[in-house]
Scaffold this motif. Structure first.
Motif, short mmCIF file in Angstrom:
data_model
loop_
_atom_site.label_atom_id
_atom_site.label_comp_id
_atom_site.label_asym_id
_atom_site.label_seq_id
_atom_site.Cartn_x
_atom_site.Cartn_y
_atom_site.Cartn_z
N LYS A 97 0.89 -1.16 0.00
CA LYS A 97 0.00 0.00 0.00
C LYS A 97 0.93 1.21 0.00
CE LYS A 97 -2.59 2.03 3.61
NZ LYS A 97 -2.70 1.93 5.03
N ALA A 98 0.65 2.24 -0.83
CA ALA A 98 1.57 3.38 -0.91
C ALA A 98 1.86 3.92 0.49
CB ALA A 98 0.98 4.46 -1.79
N GLN B 211 5.93 1.98 -10.30
CA GLN B 211 4.59 1.50 -10.65
C GLN B 211 3.61 1.63 -9.49
OE1 GLN B 211 4.83 -2.41 -12.34
NE2 GLN B 211 5.65 -1.52 -14.24
N ARG B 212 4.12 1.99 -8.31
CA ARG B 212 3.24 1.94 -7.12
C ARG B 212 3.13 3.23 -6.33
NH1 ARG B 212 5.30 -2.76 -8.42
NH2 ARG B 212 3.93 -4.59 -8.33
N TYR C 100 10.09 -0.95 -9.43
CA TYR C 100 8.95 -1.46 -8.65
C TYR C 100 8.16 -0.30 -8.06
CZ TYR C 100 6.47 -4.02 -4.94
OH TYR C 100 5.50 -4.53 -4.12
#
Ligand code: BG6
Ligand code: MG
Length: 216
Positions: A3-4, A214-215, A211
């Motif tokens: 989760k960000a 993208q998040r 990674y």
């Protein structure tokens, strides 16, 4: 699982730069003086744990008993040797991508903390030229050694965040256990075999940037 986060807490040694060889070289020399032969496999047992705990593990392994005063002298000696081994460190000693990674995280408004057990961390960050990226550097003095969660909880409390708003990144099993004990998501730099408690694994730090792009 991911989760960000509001804050990312980085370990230093083995995550942003490679110093475990230098730590181990300095410990091995000291151990030899005490008649203890440290095999290469022992390096893994010293990763992430404090200077004091490292010495205790070496003494236990060698069956050597010393007074607290003698331990203080040996720790100072080890540290002097270690410092000479990292004296020439510059930006070139950063793992690939690290500066882009820190820049990217900051550009997304995510807080950056350093959760290293090393008392040499502030000076090493300066040598590496990346001290400016960190909003907070945990002072390990007076905190329990990893695998205790103390260091990670300190960063979380500093920013008045909750554990689910923080992510920890570690290369040592003791560090990953500390992150999980603090109830945070743990990214392990290493293999599932070496870091079984980590939630997410990368073989190398350089894989974090694509990674996170993208998040975050
Ligand atoms: C950790 C290292 O980051 O710092 C350990 O992984 C080391 O190997 C510990 O013992 C403490 O470092 P220092 O610089 O305070 O002796
Ligand atoms: Mg480490």
């Amino acid at each position: 699982m991911f989760k960000a986060p509001k804050c990312i807490i980085f370990d230093l040694d083995g995550v942003l730069t490679e110093t475990s060889k230098q730590h181990f070289q300095a410990w091995s020399k000291l151990a030899q003086k005490l008649g203890i032969d440290l095999k290469p496999e022992f390096e893994e047992h010293l990763k992430g744990v404090s200077r004091k705990e490292s010495l205790e593990r070496i003494l236990t392994f060698g069956g050597v008993t010393l007074s607290e005063e003698e331990k203080e002298v040996l720790m100072a000696e080890k540290n002097t040797h270690y410092q000479t081994l990292i004296k020439q460190f510059t930006k070139d000693n950063l793992f690939e991508n690290v500066e882009d990674l820190l820049n990217y995280i900051k550009s997304k408004g995510v807080l950056l903390a350093l959760g290293s057990a090393s008392k040499n961390a502030p000076s090493l960050l300066r040598s590496l030229g990346i001290k400016k990226y960190f909003d907070y550097i945990v002072d390990p003095r007076g905190k329990a050694s990893k695998p205790s969660p103390d260091i990670f909880l300190d960063a979380m409390k500093h920013f008045k965040l909750s554990a689910d708003q923080c992510i920890g990144i570690e290369d040592a099993r003791a560090g990953v256990i500390a992150i999980k004990d603090a109830q945070m998501v743990a990214i392990g730099i290493g293999t599932k075999e070496n870091l079984p408690e980590a939630d997410i694994h990368f073989a190398e730090t350089k894989q974090l940037l694509p990674y996170l792009k993208q998040r975050l």
